[in-house]
Scaffold this motif. Structure first.
Motif, PDB file in Angstrom:
ATOM      1  N   LYS A   1       0.945  -1.306  -0.032  1.00 46.62           N
ATOM      2  CA  LYS A   1      -0.066   0.259   0.121  1.00 46.62           C
ATOM      3  C   LYS A   1       0.838   1.166  -0.028  1.00 46.62           C
ATOM      4  O   LYS A   1       1.833   1.400   0.912  1.00 46.62           O
ATOM      5  N   GLY A   2       0.575   2.080  -0.950  1.00 43.16           N
ATOM      6  CA  GLY A   2       1.455   3.312  -1.194  1.00 43.16           C
ATOM      7  C   GLY A   2       2.928   3.243  -1.434  1.00 43.16           C
ATOM      8  O   GLY A   2       3.724   3.904  -1.194  1.00 43.16           O
TER       9      GLY A   2
ATOM     10  N   ASN B   1       5.919   5.893  -3.698  1.00 40.83           N
ATOM     11  CA  ASN B   1       5.802   7.113  -2.920  1.00 40.83           C
ATOM     12  C   ASN B   1       7.157   8.043  -3.239  1.00 40.83           C
ATOM     13  O   ASN B   1       8.081   7.554  -3.904  1.00 40.83           O
ATOM     14  N   SER B   2       7.430   9.254  -2.599  1.00 45.86           N
ATOM     15  CA  SER B   2       8.289   9.937  -2.954  1.00 45.86           C
ATOM     16  C   SER B   2       9.780   9.409  -2.779  1.00 45.86           C
ATOM     17  O   SER B   2      10.717   9.674  -3.551  1.00 45.86           O
TER      18      SER B   2
ATOM     19  N   LYS C   1      -4.389   1.392  -5.121  1.00 45.69           N
ATOM     20  CA  LYS C   1      -3.877   2.031  -3.554  1.00 45.69           C
ATOM     21  C   LYS C   1      -2.202   1.453  -3.382  1.00 45.69           C
ATOM     22  O   LYS C   1      -1.843   1.935  -2.230  1.00 45.69           O
ATOM     23  N   CYS C   2      -1.651   0.942  -4.455  1.00 42.47           N
ATOM     24  CA  CYS C   2      -0.278   0.950  -4.444  1.00 42.47           C
ATOM     25  C   CYS C   2       0.523   2.143  -4.607  1.00 42.47           C
ATOM     26  O   CYS C   2       1.600   2.111  -4.435  1.00 42.47           O
ATOM     27  N   ILE C   3      -0.163   3.024  -5.055  1.00 42.72           N
ATOM     28  CA  ILE C   3       0.475   4.508  -5.311  1.00 42.72           C
ATOM     29  C   ILE C   3      -0.015   5.211  -4.247  1.00 42.72           C
ATOM     30  O   ILE C   3      -1.179   5.409  -3.763  1.00 42.72           O
ATOM     31  N   ASN C   4       0.969   6.252  -4.155  1.00 42.58           N
ATOM     32  CA  ASN C   4       0.653   7.572  -3.066  1.00 42.58           C
ATOM     33  C   ASN C   4       0.200   8.573  -4.176  1.00 42.58           C
ATOM     34  O   ASN C   4       1.354   8.895  -4.997  1.00 42.58           O
ATOM     35  N   GLU C   5      -0.942   8.798  -4.179  1.00 40.22           N
ATOM     36  CA  GLU C   5      -1.134   9.700  -5.409  1.00 40.22           C
ATOM     37  C   GLU C   5      -0.663  11.254  -5.456  1.00 40.22           C
ATOM     38  O   GLU C   5      -0.380  11.579  -6.497  1.00 40.22           O
TER      39      GLU C   5
ATOM     40  N   ASP D   1       2.399  12.012  -4.029  1.00 39.94           N
ATOM     41  CA  ASP D   1       3.563  11.796  -4.343  1.00 39.94           C
ATOM     42  C   ASP D   1       3.711  11.841  -5.844  1.00 39.94           C
ATOM     43  O   ASP D   1       4.787  12.203  -6.431  1.00 39.94           O
ATOM     44  N   LEU D   2       3.119  10.712  -6.345  1.00 41.57           N
ATOM     45  CA  LEU D   2       3.021  10.475  -7.850  1.00 41.57           C
ATOM     46  C   LEU D   2       2.699  11.957  -8.544  1.00 41.57           C
ATOM     47  O   LEU D   2       3.524  12.132  -9.601  1.00 41.57           O
TER      48      LEU D   2
END
Length: 290
Positions: free
Chosen positions: A196-197, A200-201, A220-224, A226-227
């Motif tokens: 999850k996330g 990220n940055s 949800k594997c992406i930190n929206e 930060d991306l």
């Protein structure tokens, strides 16, 4: 046997399942259902299970079980299974479509032509040939994608802590090594506390400048946030996604208005052929269950 089809499956499936008992698509029959068929829309949680006292079997058509509380199902004596093999080709082709369309500038070319523009000199393409594809997760879908990308002359690397070897990809020892070498990154992991996330940055800072990220796995594997920032500052060249935090994404999802995001409404598994294959697996499961 009373079977409830809660989500969208092949139109012929109710007829195919008639041999096993009474088939319904009316959620009002949940209380009587012994078998529940779902895809991504319906979530099998405590609230749903409380309304389904007769439930014995949950079949999730597709890959992953994120929307099924498997632990609670086991506690209640409900068998929960999915159809992981059926969707591999369909989703791999979706990921490949993003990988072809984004560097080829196909979407911008089409839109500009519709607007009466002829951007022959402005739209510069890049190739897949001799680029490195990094697979995060190397299961069935990732393997099908690797086969296709290899045919384009790409180098394929993968990080998957559960594998010791792979038929197509070169396995690398860490996620950080993978993202530091990949020109394209494609996500194929289930959603867990660890994943999850994960984009990220901190991880993005270790990626190549101008990397292209494709996500047909889990939104949800992406930190929206930060991306989105990485897309704005150009660290990430483009993001192609078919998956979201929710279906549909909320209007305030930052990726909807971020630059160089190429979007689809979670249709990766929605091919006619795949729905037929899911139906085949559902029938096989019910024959064994019966």
């Amino acid at each position: 046997m009373k079977i409830l089809i809660a989500d969208a499956f092949d139109a012929k499936l109710p007829e195919r399942l008639a041999e096993f008992g009474q088939v319904s698509s009316d959620m009002a029959t949940l209380g009587e259902a012994e078998v529940l068929l779902i895809r991504s829309k319906t979530t099998v949680n405590a609230e749903l299970i409380a309304k389904a006292p007769s439930l014995k079997l949950v079949i999730r058509g597709g890959v992953g079980m994120d929307n099924v509380d498997k632990k609670l199902c086991a506690e209640k004596g409900i068998k929960a299974v999915n159809t992981p093999k059926a969707s591999s080709v369909a989703v791999a082709e979706m990921a490949m479509a993003f990988m072809l369309a984004i560097p080829a500038r196909l979407i911008e070319a089409h839109i500009s032509m519709k607007e009466g523009k002829f951007l022959k000199n402005e739209l510069k393409r890049t190739e897949l040939f001799k680029k490195t594809l990094g697979l995060i997760g190397a299961g069935a879908i990732a393997t099908e994608l690797a086969k296709r990308a290899s045919a384009f002359g790409m180098k394929i690397i993968a990080f998957d802590p559960f594998l010791k070897e792979h038929p197509v990809a070169e396995l690398v020892p860490s996620l950080e090594k993978l993202v530091s070498e990949a020109d394209f990154i494609s996500l194929h992991t289930p959603l867990t506390d660890e994943t999850k996330g994960m984009i990220n940055s901190a991880l993005i800072s270790k990626m190549k400048d101008g990397v292209i990220i494709v996500n047909t796995g889990r939104g949800k594997c992406i930190n929206e946030a930060d991306l989105t920032e990485a897309l704005k500052n150009g660290k990430v060249r483009a993001y192609g996604t078919d998956v979201w935090f929710s279906d549909p994404p909320p209007s305030d999802c930052p990726l909807l208005n971020a630059p160089n995001v190429f979007m689809a409404p979670h249709i990766g598994a929605s091919t006619k052929e795949n729905l037929g294959r899911i139906g085949d697996e559902v029938v096989a499961i019910l024959k064994e269950f019966k």
